[in-house]
Design a protein around this motif. Structure first.
Motif, short mmCIF file in Angstrom:
data_model
loop_
_atom_site.label_atom_id
_atom_site.label_comp_id
_atom_site.label_asym_id
_atom_site.label_seq_id
_atom_site.Cartn_x
_atom_site.Cartn_y
_atom_site.Cartn_z
N VAL A 90 0.84 -1.20 0.00
CA VAL A 90 0.00 0.00 0.00
C VAL A 90 0.88 1.25 0.00
O VAL A 90 0.65 2.19 -0.77
CB VAL A 90 -0.97 0.00 1.21
CG1 VAL A 90 -1.62 1.37 1.38
CG2 VAL A 90 -2.02 -1.08 1.05
N ALA A 91 1.90 1.27 0.84
CA ALA A 91 2.76 2.46 0.95
C ALA A 91 3.48 2.74 -0.36
O ALA A 91 3.51 3.89 -0.84
CB ALA A 91 3.76 2.27 2.08
N VAL A 92 4.05 1.72 -0.96
CA VAL A 92 4.78 1.90 -2.23
C VAL A 92 3.82 2.35 -3.33
O VAL A 92 4.09 3.30 -4.06
CB VAL A 92 5.51 0.60 -2.63
CG1 VAL A 92 6.04 0.68 -4.05
CG2 VAL A 92 6.65 0.32 -1.66
N THR A 93 2.70 1.67 -3.44
CA THR A 93 1.74 1.99 -4.50
C THR A 93 1.16 3.38 -4.30
O THR A 93 1.01 4.14 -5.26
CB THR A 93 0.61 0.94 -4.54
OG1 THR A 93 1.19 -0.36 -4.64
CG2 THR A 93 -0.30 1.16 -5.72
N ARG A 94 0.87 3.74 -3.05
CA ARG A 94 0.32 5.07 -2.77
C ARG A 94 1.31 6.16 -3.18
O ARG A 94 0.93 7.17 -3.76
CB ARG A 94 -0.04 5.19 -1.29
CG ARG A 94 -0.70 6.54 -0.96
CD ARG A 94 -1.16 6.61 0.48
NE ARG A 94 -2.41 5.85 0.58
CZ ARG A 94 -2.75 5.11 1.63
NH1 ARG A 94 -1.96 5.00 2.66
NH2 ARG A 94 -3.90 4.48 1.66
N ASN A 95 2.60 5.94 -2.91
CA ASN A 95 3.61 6.92 -3.29
C ASN A 95 3.75 7.03 -4.81
O ASN A 95 3.88 8.15 -5.34
CB ASN A 95 4.96 6.57 -2.65
CG ASN A 95 4.98 6.84 -1.17
OD1 ASN A 95 4.22 7.65 -0.66
ND2 ASN A 95 5.84 6.13 -0.45
#
Length: 123
Positions: A90-95
């Motif tokens: 989620v963190a990588v994709t959100r960034n």
């Protein structure tokens, strides 16, 4: 209308105009039997005309379509990541999504005077 639908419609319009113009010469003085004096004489003028030729515009449109399509796809990936519960994914994709969103919003600002443009798209 989503921002990707809005941008795709504007790119379709620009592409249609560029394709129509591509059938004519992109250099004044070479089409419609214009006198040679109408052709630009300065190298800077010729470079400007070449830079904004229909062929170059079509290349630019293709690049912008890639950004819009990638943004849309990454939105779907983010939604799946949110459903999966993997915090790292989620963190990588959100960034990644946020970075592309900046590019998409900036591109939409070019069309801020269009009646379908939404104020919330201003970045």
């Amino acid at each position: 209308m989503t921002i990707t639908e809005f941008l795709t419609a504007r790119l379709d319009e620009d592409e249609s105009i560029a394709r129509a113009a591509d059938s004519a010469s992109s250099h004044p003085g070479e089409a419609h039997d214009e006198p040679a004096a109408a052709a630009p004489s300065l190298p800077e003028q010729r470079r400007h005309i070449d830079r904004w030729s229909p062929t170059q515009i079509l290349v630019d449109i293709a690049a912008k379509r890639t950004i819009v399509e990638t943004y849309e796809e990454l939105g779907r990936v983010l939604a799946k990541a949110l459903d999966s519960g993997s915090a790292d994914e989620v963190a990588v994709t959100r960034n990644l999504f946020a970075g592309l969103q900046v590019a998409v919003l900036a591109h939409a600002m070019v069309f801020a005077d269009h009646p379908d443009y939404r104020a919330e798209w201003r970045s």
